[in-house]
Scaffold this motif. Sequence first.
Motif, short mmCIF file in Angstrom:
data_model
loop_
_atom_site.label_atom_id
_atom_site.label_comp_id
_atom_site.label_asym_id
_atom_site.label_seq_id
_atom_site.Cartn_x
_atom_site.Cartn_y
_atom_site.Cartn_z
N LEU A 165 160.88 84.63 74.38
CA LEU A 165 160.90 82.90 75.32
C LEU A 165 159.33 82.66 75.04
N LYS A 166 158.61 83.39 73.65
CA LYS A 166 157.64 83.02 73.31
C LYS A 166 156.25 83.57 73.83
N ASN A 167 156.47 84.17 75.71
CA ASN A 167 156.03 84.91 75.95
C ASN A 167 155.70 85.77 76.48
N ILE A 168 156.18 86.84 76.39
CA ILE A 168 156.98 87.43 77.13
C ILE A 168 156.56 89.07 75.39
N GLU A 169 156.06 90.19 76.03
CA GLU A 169 155.41 90.65 74.93
C GLU A 169 155.90 91.69 75.54
N ILE A 170 156.89 92.89 75.17
CA ILE A 170 157.21 94.45 75.82
C ILE A 170 156.07 95.39 74.95
N ASP A 171 155.70 96.22 75.56
CA ASP A 171 155.04 97.43 74.81
C ASP A 171 156.57 98.25 74.37
N CYS A 172 157.12 98.25 74.78
CA CYS A 172 158.35 99.83 73.98
C CYS A 172 159.58 99.38 74.88
N LEU A 173 160.28 99.18 73.87
CA LEU A 173 161.92 98.86 73.88
C LEU A 173 162.37 100.17 73.37
N PHE A 174 163.31 100.60 74.19
CA PHE A 174 164.43 102.09 73.73
C PHE A 174 165.49 101.59 74.31
N LYS A 175 166.89 102.91 74.38
CA LYS A 175 168.30 102.49 74.16
C LYS A 175 168.19 104.31 74.14
N ALA A 176 168.96 104.47 75.32
CA ALA A 176 168.93 106.15 75.76
C ALA A 176 169.81 105.98 77.15
N GLU A 177 170.65 107.06 76.99
CA GLU A 177 171.89 106.80 77.99
C GLU A 177 172.44 106.34 78.80
N GLU A 178 173.13 105.17 77.36
CA GLU A 178 173.12 103.87 78.15
C GLU A 178 172.86 102.80 78.80
#
Length: 188
Positions: free
Chosen positions: A81-94
């Motif tokens: 959305l042009k202005n939301i930066e996530i430091d870390c995004l990951f998937k685990a355990e569904e």
Amino acid sequence: MECTHCDPLTYRGVFQLRLNPKKLKSLKCPVCAKELTFFVPYELHEDIYNIVREKDGLLLNALCNKLDTHSIKYQLNPTFLKNIEIDCLFKAEESTYIVEVKMYKINTSKAKLKSKIRKHFGKLVKDVTRLLELEQFKNQKIKPILLLNIPDKELLTEVNHELKTNNLDSISQQVKIINLSLLKFKEE
């Protein structure tokens, strides 16, 4: 080097030598003639130096190391959305984990730390609320994490309880405020 026997800042000096620090023991304070205390800086290995100098700091690197250890794929600093930066995004355990990493000065008062945590908690909740409007996040189980460098587990528990008591919406209830030692995976 400085004299720890005299009043603070009475004698303090800096010089550079290519000398074994053990040979500096014969240096004496010109004021009181007692042995000086000296501090020797060491050059950091380039890999460590680069990690320390990175924008997101040591804590994010430590998180990435832990994720790598468990063979969990992650994204660093994705923007939505042009202005939301996530430091870390990951998937685990569904689940999809949205991690905001914050490093605070540890010698800050508890009240000031709590204030900063509340502020970053609120920002994380707002960001996750907006992200849930996106198609790619709609049908996912989102687990927001505020990852801090605060070693005081009692303080973290206290702030978690306070924020969950005062914020009854579902996203606030899902946010975990933790340090790296509290981040666990199933096999741990």
